[in-house]
Design a protein around this motif. Structure first.
Motif, PDB file in Angstrom:
ATOM      1  N   ALA A 214     -40.081  57.599  26.655  1.00 51.14           N
ATOM      2  CA  ALA A 214     -39.934  56.921  25.367  1.00 51.14           C
ATOM      3  C   ALA A 214     -38.582  57.308  24.773  1.00 51.14           C
ATOM      4  CB  ALA A 214     -41.071  57.325  24.427  1.00 51.14           C
ATOM      5  N   VAL A 215     -37.770  56.298  24.458  1.00 52.68           N
ATOM      6  CA  VAL A 215     -36.416  56.535  23.962  1.00 52.68           C
ATOM      7  C   VAL A 215     -36.252  55.891  22.587  1.00 52.68           C
ATOM      8  CG1 VAL A 215     -33.947  56.223  24.381  1.00 52.68           C
ATOM      9  CG2 VAL A 215     -35.505  56.539  26.323  1.00 52.68           C
ATOM     10  N   GLU A 216     -35.885  56.694  21.614  1.00 50.56           N
ATOM     11  CA  GLU A 216     -35.483  56.171  20.309  1.00 50.56           C
ATOM     12  C   GLU A 216     -33.957  56.135  20.298  1.00 50.56           C
ATOM     13  OE1 GLU A 216     -37.381  57.671  16.768  1.00 50.56           O
ATOM     14  OE2 GLU A 216     -38.993  58.545  17.981  1.00 50.56           O
ATOM     15  N   CYS A 217     -33.393  54.940  20.378  1.00 50.52           N
ATOM     16  CA  CYS A 217     -31.955  54.776  20.567  1.00 50.52           C
ATOM     17  C   CYS A 217     -31.186  55.150  19.291  1.00 50.52           C
ATOM     18  CB  CYS A 217     -31.625  53.339  20.949  1.00 50.52           C
ATOM     19  SG  CYS A 217     -32.295  52.828  22.540  1.00 50.52           S
ATOM     20  N   ARG A 218     -30.230  56.065  19.456  1.00 45.69           N
ATOM     21  CA  ARG A 218     -29.349  56.455  18.367  1.00 45.69           C
ATOM     22  C   ARG A 218     -27.916  56.471  18.897  1.00 45.69           C
ATOM     23  NH1 ARG A 218     -32.972  61.734  16.551  1.00 45.69           N
ATOM     24  NH2 ARG A 218     -34.846  60.575  15.882  1.00 45.69           N
ATOM     25  N   ARG A 219     -27.101  55.584  18.363  1.00 45.26           N
ATOM     26  CA  ARG A 219     -25.722  55.474  18.825  1.00 45.26           C
ATOM     27  C   ARG A 219     -24.853  56.531  18.150  1.00 45.26           C
ATOM     28  NH1 ARG A 219     -22.098  52.128  16.534  1.00 45.26           N
ATOM     29  NH2 ARG A 219     -23.807  50.962  15.585  1.00 45.26           N
ATOM     30  N   ALA A 220     -23.982  57.147  18.942  1.00 42.76           N
ATOM     31  CA  ALA A 220     -23.044  58.122  18.387  1.00 42.76           C
ATOM     32  C   ALA A 220     -22.088  57.412  17.427  1.00 42.76           C
ATOM     33  CB  ALA A 220     -22.268  58.792  19.511  1.00 42.76           C
ATOM     34  N   PRO A 221     -21.651  58.069  16.358  1.00 41.82           N
ATOM     35  CA  PRO A 221     -20.816  57.409  15.345  1.00 41.82           C
ATOM     36  C   PRO A 221     -19.535  56.794  15.898  1.00 41.82           C
ATOM     37  CG  PRO A 221     -21.623  59.522  14.534  1.00 41.82           C
ATOM     38  CD  PRO A 221     -21.981  59.460  15.982  1.00 41.82           C
ATOM     39  N   ASP A 222     -18.936  57.415  16.921  1.00 46.49           N
ATOM     40  CA  ASP A 222     -17.664  56.915  17.438  1.00 46.49           C
ATOM     41  C   ASP A 222     -17.824  56.015  18.654  1.00 46.49           C
ATOM     42  OD1 ASP A 222     -18.623  58.907  19.044  1.00 46.49           O
ATOM     43  OD2 ASP A 222     -16.679  59.880  19.377  1.00 46.49           O
ATOM     44  N   ALA A 223     -19.068  55.657  19.020  1.00 52.00           N
ATOM     45  CA  ALA A 223     -19.296  54.831  20.205  1.00 52.00           C
ATOM     46  C   ALA A 223     -18.991  53.362  19.907  1.00 52.00           C
ATOM     47  CB  ALA A 223     -20.731  54.979  20.687  1.00 52.00           C
ATOM     48  N   LEU A 224     -18.499  52.647  20.910  1.00 55.14           N
ATOM     49  CA  LEU A 224     -18.211  51.225  20.765  1.00 55.14           C
ATOM     50  C   LEU A 224     -19.515  50.465  20.538  1.00 55.14           C
ATOM     51  CD1 LEU A 224     -15.982  49.022  20.985  1.00 55.14           C
ATOM     52  CD2 LEU A 224     -16.589  48.829  23.407  1.00 55.14           C
ATOM     53  N   ARG A 225     -19.532  49.629  19.514  1.00 54.31           N
ATOM     54  CA  ARG A 225     -20.747  48.879  19.193  1.00 54.31           C
ATOM     55  C   ARG A 225     -20.772  47.573  19.983  1.00 54.31           C
ATOM     56  NH1 ARG A 225     -23.182  45.056  16.052  1.00 54.31           N
ATOM     57  NH2 ARG A 225     -25.154  45.679  15.045  1.00 54.31           N
ATOM     58  N   LEU A 226     -21.848  47.385  20.742  1.00 47.52           N
ATOM     59  CA  LEU A 226     -22.040  46.171  21.522  1.00 47.52           C
ATOM     60  C   LEU A 226     -23.233  45.421  20.966  1.00 47.52           C
ATOM     61  CD1 LEU A 226     -21.525  47.550  25.152  1.00 47.52           C
ATOM     62  CD2 LEU A 226     -19.815  46.627  23.564  1.00 47.52           C
ATOM     63  N   GLY A 227     -22.997  44.218  20.474  1.00 47.83           N
ATOM     64  CA  GLY A 227     -24.070  43.439  19.868  1.00 47.83           C
ATOM     65  C   GLY A 227     -24.924  42.718  20.889  1.00 47.83           C
ATOM     66  N   ALA A 228     -25.894  41.952  20.388  1.00 53.11           N
ATOM     67  CA  ALA A 228     -26.836  41.244  21.244  1.00 53.11           C
ATOM     68  C   ALA A 228     -26.432  39.799  21.503  1.00 53.11           C
ATOM     69  CB  ALA A 228     -28.228  41.280  20.609  1.00 53.11           C
ATOM     70  N   VAL A 229     -25.307  39.357  20.930  1.00 54.28           N
ATOM     71  CA  VAL A 229     -24.862  37.973  21.128  1.00 54.28           C
ATOM     72  C   VAL A 229     -23.524  37.976  21.852  1.00 54.28           C
ATOM     73  CG1 VAL A 229     -26.093  37.147  19.094  1.00 54.28           C
ATOM     74  CG2 VAL A 229     -23.732  37.893  18.868  1.00 54.28           C
ATOM     75  N   PRO A 230     -23.149  36.859  22.495  1.00 54.82           N
ATOM     76  CA  PRO A 230     -21.857  36.791  23.172  1.00 54.82           C
ATOM     77  C   PRO A 230     -20.691  37.033  22.219  1.00 54.82           C
ATOM     78  CG  PRO A 230     -23.274  35.001  23.885  1.00 54.82           C
ATOM     79  CD  PRO A 230     -23.976  35.656  22.730  1.00 54.82           C
ATOM     80  N   GLY A 231     -19.613  37.556  22.802  1.00 52.03           N
ATOM     81  CA  GLY A 231     -18.431  37.895  22.034  1.00 52.03           C
ATOM     82  C   GLY A 231     -18.279  39.390  21.901  1.00 52.03           C
ATOM     83  N   LEU A 232     -18.556  40.127  22.992  1.00 48.85           N
ATOM     84  CA  LEU A 232     -18.379  41.568  22.959  1.00 48.85           C
ATOM     85  C   LEU A 232     -16.901  41.910  22.768  1.00 48.85           C
ATOM     86  CD1 LEU A 232     -20.656  42.759  25.918  1.00 48.85           C
ATOM     87  CD2 LEU A 232     -21.247  42.513  23.506  1.00 48.85           C
ATOM     88  N   PRO A 233     -16.596  43.079  22.216  1.00 54.06           N
ATOM     89  CA  PRO A 233     -15.189  43.462  22.067  1.00 54.06           C
ATOM     90  C   PRO A 233     -14.469  43.458  23.413  1.00 54.06           C
ATOM     91  CG  PRO A 233     -16.627  44.981  20.885  1.00 54.06           C
ATOM     92  CD  PRO A 233     -17.516  44.117  21.711  1.00 54.06           C
ATOM     93  N   ASP A 234     -13.209  43.047  23.411  1.00 50.86           N
ATOM     94  CA  ASP A 234     -12.448  43.014  24.653  1.00 50.86           C
ATOM     95  C   ASP A 234     -12.365  44.384  25.302  1.00 50.86           C
ATOM     96  OD1 ASP A 234     -12.047  40.334  24.202  1.00 50.86           O
ATOM     97  OD2 ASP A 234      -9.996  40.559  23.456  1.00 50.86           O
ATOM     98  N   GLU A 235     -12.364  45.449  24.485  1.00 49.67           N
ATOM     99  CA  GLU A 235     -12.248  46.791  25.042  1.00 49.67           C
ATOM    100  C   GLU A 235     -13.518  47.238  25.758  1.00 49.67           C
ATOM    101  OE1 GLU A 235     -12.390  47.342  20.454  1.00 49.67           O
ATOM    102  OE2 GLU A 235     -11.716  45.833  21.907  1.00 49.67           O
ATOM    103  N   ALA A 236     -14.587  46.439  25.712  1.00 52.29           N
ATOM    104  CA  ALA A 236     -15.794  46.759  26.480  1.00 52.29           C
ATOM    105  C   ALA A 236     -15.573  46.517  27.969  1.00 52.29           C
ATOM    106  CB  ALA A 236     -16.973  45.918  25.990  1.00 52.29           C
ATOM    107  N   TYR A 237     -14.488  45.811  28.311  1.00 54.03           N
ATOM    108  CA  TYR A 237     -14.232  45.415  29.697  1.00 54.03           C
ATOM    109  C   TYR A 237     -13.043  46.150  30.290  1.00 54.03           C
ATOM    110  CZ  TYR A 237     -17.392  41.545  28.811  1.00 54.03           C
ATOM    111  OH  TYR A 237     -18.502  40.798  28.490  1.00 54.03           O
ATOM    112  N   GLU A 238     -13.162  46.464  31.561  1.00 54.39           N
ATOM    113  CA  GLU A 238     -12.018  46.857  32.365  1.00 54.39           C
ATOM    114  C   GLU A 238     -11.368  45.558  32.848  1.00 54.39           C
ATOM    115  OE1 GLU A 238     -11.204  48.859  36.749  1.00 54.39           O
ATOM    116  OE2 GLU A 238     -13.172  49.096  35.801  1.00 54.39           O
ATOM    117  N   HIS A 239     -10.072  45.404  32.642  1.00 54.67           N
ATOM    118  CA  HIS A 239      -9.438  44.147  33.049  1.00 54.67           C
ATOM    119  C   HIS A 239      -7.942  44.358  33.260  1.00 54.67           C
ATOM    120  CE1 HIS A 239      -7.478  43.262  29.109  1.00 54.67           C
ATOM    121  NE2 HIS A 239      -8.510  43.933  28.606  1.00 54.67           N
ATOM    122  N   ASP A 240      -7.315  43.353  33.898  1.00 53.69           N
ATOM    123  CA  ASP A 240      -5.882  43.388  34.154  1.00 53.69           C
ATOM    124  C   ASP A 240      -5.162  42.287  33.382  1.00 53.69           C
ATOM    125  OD1 ASP A 240      -6.760  41.135  35.457  1.00 53.69           O
ATOM    126  OD2 ASP A 240      -5.972  41.687  37.437  1.00 53.69           O
ATOM    127  N   GLY A 241      -5.789  41.831  32.308  1.00 50.93           N
ATOM    128  CA  GLY A 241      -5.244  40.723  31.529  1.00 50.93           C
ATOM    129  C   GLY A 241      -5.977  39.421  31.795  1.00 50.93           C
TER     130      GLY A 241
END
Length: 433
Positions: A214-241
């Motif tokens: 059983a996990v009660e999810c608690r996000r660290a204050p400095d962690a990147l926030r990922l929502g439940a809808v499309p349009g995640l922050p670009d920094e969530a991805y590893e990419h080359d442009g």
């Protein structure tokens, strides 16, 4: 003369009986009747060991791997009365699904037992309907990432005694180290045991392999926030442009309109962001990303695992050649390679009636191609422009990103090549300008 009443149908030759850690003592009379009457008892060795001597049927342990062995075992014992043992509720991530697919609903009698989820929610005081379940039985731990949202309650079905430590590591690596974990072992049995702590400080040794977390999810204050809808922050991805940027990505997923169970072709995957966010909309959504560059293909796999959709299938190869053997898509996104001969036609032809196609481009050559297809097939042709505020000396101004031309269309039930006049429409007069 009144006809004689029809004889009741014969009971199914195969029954599936749920059993818990409390064994025979926890079974209702209906389950005991099925097990004592069976000529063949099939189950895991642990489950078979819970049965008393009055269950006289031949005891057959499942081989490994289990799923491919099911048809053969049923055929081997055809004509005999079979009882299959399952953990808890056979229809909740259990053997009941496989047996139903093989025998049909009329070929089975299912006697469920309380599931581990019911037991776990009862122990920690959570409402079942408000609790999300993630199974790691035979599945990668990376699946957990898609379910991590601050304040959510998760039940993780463990593969074995090592799973709690794996989950703790995964939570820390994804910015959820403060999450509270409770490991519940041997639920419903005489040897129930509990361990508790945060993912950040988890140091408990492996316990019983039969456990739920059983996990009660608690996000660290400095962690990147990922929502439940499309349009995640670009920094969530590893990419080359080569990445469909956040605002365009959100607009693209909006017109692709993923629905549960649907399959997307992501052609010219780049960093895989569109396919990944398609799959994150629902656990049953599927996607295939086609990327000819092997370095980018490997990057897509890493991004998919990191963002909780490791089941994303990545095809390394050139389109349209690599599309020929793929399963029929519900939607196609073309993020690159529009000018490759035959690509757009191959994607269009692969779509069934009602399927959606969305293509994005930033080049004039591809834009001309989309304009021509828009004239032929209709749909929507739009230009997406995004500007970001940036410092200009001591002030702030706008920096314009390259505009993206997007064509989106739904394939009709019939697709005549001349839906519209082959002649270009007349330009509007100046009076209409």
């Amino acid at each position: 003369m009144t006809p004689a009443p029809a004889a009741p149908p014969a009971p199914p030759a195969v029954s599936v009986v749920g059993i818990g850690a409390d064994g025979w003592a926890g079974l209702p009379d209906a389950a005991r009747t099925e097990l004592t009457a069976a000529q063949v008892l099939i189950g895991a060795p642990r489950q078979l060991g819970l049965l008393p001597p009055e269950c006289t049927g031949q005891r057959v342990p499942w081989p490994s791997p289990l799923r491919p062995a099911v048809p053969g075992l049923l055929a081997e014992h055809a004509g005999r009365r079979i009882a299959v043992l399952a953990s808890g509720d056979p229809m909740f991530y259990g053997i009941g699904r496989a047996l139903t697919e093989i025998l049909g609903t009329d070929g089975l009698r299912i006697v469920p037992h309380p599931s581990s989820v019911s037991y776990a929610c009862a122990r920690v005081g959570w409402a079942v309907e408000d609790t999300e379940v993630v199974t790691l039985v035979g599945r990668p731990a990376a699946r957990l990432a898609a379910a991590l949202h601050d304040g959510r309650r998760l039940l993780v079905l463990s593969a074995d005694a090592t799973t709690p430590a794996v989950v703790a590591t995964h939570l820390r690596e994804h910015g959820f180290g403060p999450s509270l974990m409770r490991v519940l072992e041997q639920l419903g049995g005489e040897n129930e045991a509990y361990a508790e702590g945060t993912a950040d400080t988890w140091a408990h040794p492996p316990g019983d392999p039969l456990n739920v977390i059983a996990v009660e999810c608690r996000r660290a204050p400095d962690a990147l926030r990922l929502g439940a809808v499309p349009g995640l922050p670009d920094e969530a991805y590893e990419h080359d442009g080569q990445l469909t940027k956040r605002h365009v990505r959100a607009a693209t997923l909006g017109v692709l309109a993923p629905a549960p169970g649907e399959l997307l072709w992501d052609v010219g995957g780049g960093s895989g962001s569109v396919a990944i966010e398609w799959m994150r909309t629902h656990p049953s959504c599927r996607a295939i990303s086609v990327e000819r560059d092997p370095v980018r293909a490997q990057r897509i796999e890493r991004n998919a695992a990191h963002l909780g959709v490791p089941a994303l299938r990545v095809i390394g190869g050139k389109a349209p050649e690599s599309l020929a053997e793929l399963p029929t898509p519900d939607a196609v996104f073309i993020g690159g390679g529009l000018t490759v001969p035959g690509l757009l036609d191959a994607c269009w032809d692969a779509l069934p009636a009602g399927g959606r196609l969305v293509a994005n481009t930033v080049t004039l050559e591809s834009e001309a191609l989309l304009a021509e297809r828009y004239r032929r097939h209709g749909g929507d042709l739009v230009r997406l422009a995004v500007a970001h505020a940036v410092p200009v000396g001591g002030f702030t101004g706008w920096r314009q990103a390259m505009p993206v031309t997007q064509w989106s269309v739904r394939k009709p039930s019939t697709d005549p090549t001349a839906e519209r006049s082959a002649e270009a429409p007349a330009e509007p007069s100046g009076d209409n300008g």
